[in-house]
Design a protein around this motif. Sequence first.
Motif, short mmCIF file in Angstrom:
data_model
loop_
_atom_site.label_atom_id
_atom_site.label_comp_id
_atom_site.label_asym_id
_atom_site.label_seq_id
_atom_site.Cartn_x
_atom_site.Cartn_y
_atom_site.Cartn_z
N PRO A 54 -7.15 7.55 0.25
CA PRO A 54 -8.31 8.39 -0.03
C PRO A 54 -8.52 9.50 1.01
O PRO A 54 -8.91 10.61 0.65
CB PRO A 54 -9.48 7.41 -0.03
N LYS A 55 -8.21 9.21 2.27
CA LYS A 55 -8.41 10.22 3.33
C LYS A 55 -7.49 11.43 3.16
O LYS A 55 -7.72 12.46 3.78
CB LYS A 55 -8.16 9.60 4.71
N LEU A 56 -6.46 11.28 2.33
CA LEU A 56 -5.52 12.38 2.12
C LEU A 56 -5.56 12.87 0.68
O LEU A 56 -4.56 13.26 0.09
CB LEU A 56 -4.10 11.96 2.51
N GLY A 57 -6.75 12.84 0.11
CA GLY A 57 -6.93 13.35 -1.25
C GLY A 57 -6.31 12.47 -2.31
O GLY A 57 -5.81 12.98 -3.32
N ASN A 58 -6.33 11.16 -2.09
CA ASN A 58 -5.77 10.19 -3.03
C ASN A 58 -4.28 10.41 -3.29
O ASN A 58 -3.79 10.20 -4.39
CB ASN A 58 -6.56 10.17 -4.34
N ARG A 59 -3.58 10.81 -2.24
CA ARG A 59 -2.13 10.94 -2.31
C ARG A 59 -1.49 9.70 -1.70
O ARG A 59 -2.08 9.04 -0.87
CB ARG A 59 -1.66 12.15 -1.49
N THR A 60 -0.26 9.44 -2.09
CA THR A 60 0.53 8.43 -1.40
C THR A 60 1.04 9.06 -0.10
O THR A 60 1.05 10.30 0.03
CB THR A 60 1.73 7.98 -2.25
#
Length: 77
Positions: free
Chosen positions: A29-35
């Motif tokens: 989540p802290k990275l825009g919901n990216r893996t």
Amino acid sequence: MRHSDFQRLVDEVFGSAYGRVLVREQVLPKLGNRTPEDALTAGFEPRDVWHALCDALDVPEPERWGADDHRQAPPSR
């Protein structure tokens, strides 16, 4: 931190097999919901991805830097 340092830490802290699954599938989540893999591809700094991954998995600070007792956290920007 370089990409190779990131991968080395993933292998040391999580184990190579589980770590590779986390890098491909763990949504941060802290990275825009990216893996982590998507975040690195999008140009996020490996250090930021590493901290987001460790935060998401509640890895304590002393355990974030792998097996090398002399390894230090990379300096903050």
